[in-house]
Design an enzyme around this catalytic site. Structure first.
Site, PDB file in Angstrom:
ATOM      1  N   LYS A  13       0.855  -1.189   0.000  1.00 44.07           N
ATOM      2  CA  LYS A  13       0.000   0.000   0.000  1.00 44.07           C
ATOM      3  C   LYS A  13       0.888   1.235   0.000  1.00 44.07           C
ATOM      4  O   LYS A  13       2.078   1.182   0.319  1.00 44.07           O
ATOM      5  CB  LYS A  13      -0.956   0.013   1.201  1.00 44.07           C
ATOM      6  CG  LYS A  13      -0.297  -0.037   2.575  1.00 44.07           C
ATOM      7  CD  LYS A  13       0.156   1.319   3.112  1.00 44.07           C
ATOM      8  CE  LYS A  13       0.802   1.195   4.479  1.00 44.07           C
ATOM      9  NZ  LYS A  13       1.661   2.358   4.807  1.00 44.07           N
ATOM     10  N   GLY A  44       4.796  -6.646   5.356  1.00 37.82           N
ATOM     11  CA  GLY A  44       4.590  -7.647   6.399  1.00 37.82           C
ATOM     12  C   GLY A  44       3.165  -7.657   6.904  1.00 37.82           C
ATOM     13  O   GLY A  44       2.603  -8.726   7.203  1.00 37.82           O
ATOM     14  N   ASP A  46      -1.270  -1.491  11.034  1.00 36.33           N
ATOM     15  CA  ASP A  46      -1.905  -1.349   9.725  1.00 36.33           C
ATOM     16  C   ASP A  46      -2.291  -2.692   9.100  1.00 36.33           C
ATOM     17  O   ASP A  46      -2.677  -2.748   7.942  1.00 36.33           O
ATOM     18  CB  ASP A  46      -1.032  -0.529   8.762  1.00 36.33           C
ATOM     19  CG  ASP A  46       0.354  -1.107   8.561  1.00 36.33           C
ATOM     20  OD1 ASP A  46       0.669  -2.139   9.172  1.00 36.33           O
ATOM     21  OD2 ASP A  46       1.134  -0.514   7.794  1.00 36.33           O
TER      22      ASP A  46
END
Length: 268
Positions: free
Chosen positions: A8, A98, A132
């Site tokens: 992202k 990750g 996130d």
């Protein structure tokens, strides 16, 4: 089952305050892009994890994919699995690679073993593993706040535009990035500003980490400047660095640029 956990970008990133729990509150627009890892999960007689591709620092037993498996195993009688992660997205690069691997593990286990978890339930599991991680459950453009794990809809449509992502092979840890930031109240309404044309974002949409990381790592600033010279409508460091992205109206030729760096480009 094979999936492709994608990265992202952050369009705008404002660190607004230090929390009592030691984390920081932020405001950002998270936007998925097509730079992907490859994740294979299969039922197996014994639990195993292996990675290929880019080297992942640290103990493999603490990999987020395994942590996601163990988290679900606490609540569901799921069998052992074999997990193979082929790492492509650079590490410590501000792209949530990750976190995406973690979220895709949760989604894959949910589908593979018919756990019937709702989106909300999967997000709640993901929140336990990283700030996130939860974003990648829905994996669509979102206005993110809190620790980066609370979301609201945002109508940012970059469909048809092109993106170039350049990673200068510099690893910036989260601790290093946050050590130089001073939380400040965001003076713009990010959701409102992102309704403006992309070429108007340059002087309005900021990443708070750039202020202290760009002087420390001139290569990052040079990449950003080069992207603008190549005609980017908007360019910025993403996350806590070190990757820089440029958004273009048309596909560009980067053949003679960024040759010593990791680069990904494609249509949004």
């Amino acid at each position: 089952m094979v999936t492709f956990p994608n990265a992202k970008i952050n369009i705008g990133l404002y660190i607004t305050e230090k929390r009592a729990d030691g984390f920081h509150n932020l405001e950002s627009c998270f936007y998925p892009v097509g730079w992907c890892d490859i994740l294979e999960i299969l039922p197996a007689e014994t639990l195993s994890f292996k990675s290929t591709g880019l080297d992942i620092p640290g103990n493999p037993e603490s990999n987020l994919c395994l942590k996601a498996y163990h988290l679900l195993k606490q609540d569901f009688d799921i069998p052992h699995v074999s997990i193979h992660l082929h790492k492509v997205v650079p590490i410590g690069a501000g792209m949530g690679g990750g976190s995406a691997d973690c979220a895709f593990t949760i989604k894959t286990l949910n589908e593979l073993f018919a756990l019937h978890l709702s989106v909300e339930q999967m997000e709640n599991y993901a929140r336990k593993l990283g700030s996130d991680c939860a974003f990648f459950i829905q994996n669509r453009p979102q206005y993110c706040f809190g620790k980066g794990d609370e979301f609201a809809n945002i109508s940012v449509d970059l469909a048809g535009k092109y993106i170039v992502l350049v990673n200068p092979n510099i690893h910036i840890s989260t601790a290093e990035a946050y050590s130089g930031v001073k939380p400040l109240k965001n003076e713009i309404d990010l959701q409102e500003v992102l309704q403006k044309p992309v070429n108007e974002w340059k002087d309005l949409v900021k990443n708070d980490f750039e202020k202290h990381l760009l002087p420390k790592y001139p290569a990052i600033e040079n990449i950003k400047n080069q992207l603008y010279e190549l005609g980017a409508a908007y360019a910025s460091m993403t996350g806590s660095g070190s990757t820089v992205f440029g958004i273009f109206e048309e596909e560009i030729d980067t053949k003679n640029h960024f040759e010593k760096y990791s680069i990904w480009q494609g249509k949004l």
